[in-house]
Enzyme design. Structure first.
Site, PDB file in Angstrom:
ATOM      1  N   GLU A  72      22.428   1.142  11.842  1.00 25.44           N
ATOM      2  CA  GLU A  72      21.873   0.658  12.936  1.00 25.44           C
ATOM      3  C   GLU A  72      20.284   0.565  12.635  1.00 25.44           C
ATOM      4  O   GLU A  72      19.654   1.408  11.958  1.00 25.44           O
ATOM      5  CB  GLU A  72      21.874   1.789  13.983  1.00 25.44           C
ATOM      6  N   LEU A  73      19.584  -0.428  13.189  1.00 27.02           N
ATOM      7  CA  LEU A  73      18.200  -0.826  12.932  1.00 27.02           C
ATOM      8  C   LEU A  73      17.446   0.514  13.369  1.00 27.02           C
ATOM      9  O   LEU A  73      17.420   1.122  14.581  1.00 27.02           O
ATOM     10  CB  LEU A  73      17.613  -1.990  13.675  1.00 27.02           C
ATOM     11  N   SER A  83       0.663  -1.011   0.063  1.00 32.67           N
ATOM     12  CA  SER A  83      -0.081   0.061  -0.009  1.00 32.67           C
ATOM     13  C   SER A  83       0.732   1.431  -0.094  1.00 32.67           C
ATOM     14  O   SER A  83       0.436   2.335  -0.796  1.00 32.67           O
ATOM     15  CB  SER A  83      -1.009  -0.109   1.245  1.00 32.67           C
ATOM     16  N   MET A 105      11.100  -5.979   4.808  1.00 29.70           N
ATOM     17  CA  MET A 105      11.147  -6.547   6.150  1.00 29.70           C
ATOM     18  C   MET A 105      12.346  -7.356   5.977  1.00 29.70           C
ATOM     19  O   MET A 105      12.574  -8.646   6.611  1.00 29.70           O
ATOM     20  CB  MET A 105      10.238  -7.526   6.107  1.00 29.70           C
ATOM     21  N   ASN A 126      13.379   5.300   5.049  1.00 31.89           N
ATOM     22  CA  ASN A 126      12.244   4.170   5.234  1.00 31.89           C
ATOM     23  C   ASN A 126      11.118   4.527   5.923  1.00 31.89           C
ATOM     24  O   ASN A 126      11.186   5.721   6.396  1.00 31.89           O
ATOM     25  CB  ASN A 126      13.153   2.911   6.201  1.00 31.89           C
ATOM     26  N   HIS A 171       8.801   3.628   9.109  1.00 28.74           N
ATOM     27  CA  HIS A 171       8.573   2.903  10.466  1.00 28.74           C
ATOM     28  C   HIS A 171       7.433   3.264  11.079  1.00 28.74           C
ATOM     29  O   HIS A 171       7.128   4.442  11.276  1.00 28.74           O
ATOM     30  CB  HIS A 171       9.734   3.059  11.284  1.00 28.74           C
ATOM     31  N   GLU A 214       0.386   7.252   7.254  1.00 28.92           N
ATOM     32  CA  GLU A 214       1.727   6.500   7.083  1.00 28.92           C
ATOM     33  C   GLU A 214       1.712   7.145   5.263  1.00 28.92           C
ATOM     34  O   GLU A 214       2.726   7.533   4.924  1.00 28.92           O
ATOM     35  CB  GLU A 214       1.702   5.168   7.028  1.00 28.92           C
ATOM     36  N   ILE A 233      16.610  -6.665   7.035  1.00 33.62           N
ATOM     37  CA  ILE A 233      17.725  -5.574   7.651  1.00 33.62           C
ATOM     38  C   ILE A 233      19.011  -5.317   6.396  1.00 33.62           C
ATOM     39  O   ILE A 233      19.629  -6.454   6.104  1.00 33.62           O
ATOM     40  CB  ILE A 233      18.314  -6.113   8.966  1.00 33.62           C
ATOM     41  N   THR A 285      20.465   3.861   8.243  1.00 35.42           N
ATOM     42  CA  THR A 285      21.975   3.664   8.671  1.00 35.42           C
ATOM     43  C   THR A 285      21.892   2.445   9.054  1.00 35.42           C
ATOM     44  O   THR A 285      21.112   1.753   8.888  1.00 35.42           O
ATOM     45  CB  THR A 285      22.466   4.798   9.877  1.00 35.42           C
TER      46      THR A 285
HETATM   47  C1  GRF Z   1       3.700  -0.526   7.175  1.00 37.67           C
HETATM   48  O1  GRF Z   1       3.058  -0.284   7.982  1.00 37.67           O
HETATM   49  C2  GRF Z   1       5.214   0.201   7.162  1.00 37.67           C
HETATM   50  O2  GRF Z   1       5.124   1.200   7.903  1.00 37.67           O
HETATM   51  C3  GRF Z   1       5.945  -1.014   7.548  1.00 37.67           C
HETATM   52  O3  GRF Z   1       5.316  -2.169   7.017  1.00 37.67           O
HETATM   53  C4  GRF Z   1       3.842  -1.792   6.596  1.00 37.67           C
HETATM   54  C5  GRF Z   1       4.047  -2.029   5.088  1.00 37.67           C
HETATM   55  O4  GRF Z   1       2.779  -1.892   4.530  1.00 37.67           O
HETATM   56  N1  GRF Z   1       7.281  -0.847   7.633  1.00 37.67           N
HETATM   57  P1  GRF Z   1       2.487  -2.022   3.122  1.00 37.67           P
HETATM   58  O5  GRF Z   1       2.944  -3.161   2.286  1.00 37.67           O
HETATM   59  O6  GRF Z   1       3.082  -0.687   2.430  1.00 37.67           O
HETATM   60  O7  GRF Z   1       0.996  -1.861   2.767  1.00 37.67           O
END
Ligand code: GRF
Length: 218
Positions: A142-143, A14, A89, A106, A108, A173, A91, A140
């Site tokens: 670091e996570l 999304s 998903m 990124n 988060h 988001e 690192i 960076t």
């Molecule tokens: C989102 O909540 C984002 O913040 C996180 O993973 C989710 C990804 O959702 N890192 P989508 O695949 O973009 O719908």
């Protein structure tokens, strides 16, 4: 100047769709040159349906080092300006991050520095926080730790569950990531003396969403 973006994802995509909307709206200024998925996911299918140059790089079959080498080569070949992680998903290794300084961004789902890693919605509820949110930041080694570009916060409702909170955060988001990328394209967010600065602080019209160009302390 045409800014070249790549997007990496692992899931439903999304955020990728939201990013694509903003990039495609300014074809003379920006383009999405490739989409990379570490698995055969819904987001990969959606990117293909949009006609984007979308690749599955299988970490499972190649192993992390070879998969990263393939992605790095692809990004270098396209001479990307920014890699946008959108629910990717994995690192990234220090080698990967070092190959693209201040170029990997990124999103988060927490108000960093709170709740790095996974399970952020549950952790915000368990802590009794009044607000939850999302952060767009540079990556960076670091996570979930690099310089913050912007944050958006929403109030937590008394009856919120992990699922309702995640669902209410998602539009914020999308809005947040689109706002940051739009500002990079228009030059409203630009590098000055080595760090990225907003020319005009981001402002959000979505009801209940608080947005800033710096960390929100809640
Ligand atoms: C989102 O909540 C984002 O913040 C996180 O993973 C989710 C990804 O959702 N890192 P989508 O695949 O973009 O719908």
């Amino acid at each position: 100047m045409n800014l070249k973006f790549a997007i990496a994802l692992s899931g439903r995509g999304s955020n990728m769709l939201a990013l694509h909307d903003v990039i495609a709206a300014m074809p003379d200024k920006a383009s999405c040159v490739c989409v990379i998925a570490d698995k055969d996911c819904l987001g990969l299918q959606k990117a293909k349906e949009l006609g984007l140059d979308a690749h599955h790089v299988s970490y499972k079959e190649l192993g992390k080092d070879a998969a990263e080498a393939q992605i790095i080569a692809c990004l270098q070949e396209h001479q990307i300006d920014f890699l946008l992680l959108a629910g990717f998903m994995r690192i990234l290794s220090p080698t990967f991050v070092d190959a693209f300084p201040q170029k990997i961004i990124n999103i988060h789902p927490s108000l960093l520095p709170k709740y790095k890693g996974v399970g952020t919605h549950r952790r915000a509820l368990d802590a009794g926080d009044t607000h939850h949110g999302a952060t767009v930041h540079f990556v960076t080694a670091e996570l979930d730790d690099g310089p913050i570009l912007s944050q958006a916060a929403i109030p937590i409702q008394p009856d919120d569950t992990e699922d309702t909170l995640a669902a209410r955060l998602l539009p914020a988001e999308h809005w947040l990531y689109q706002t940051v990328v739009n500002a990079l394209i228009t030059g409203d967010l630009a590098e000055e003396n080595g760090t990225y600065q907003w020319k005009t602080a981001p402002h959000c019209e979505l009801s209940d969403v608080i947005v800033t160009d710096c960390p929100i302390d809640r």
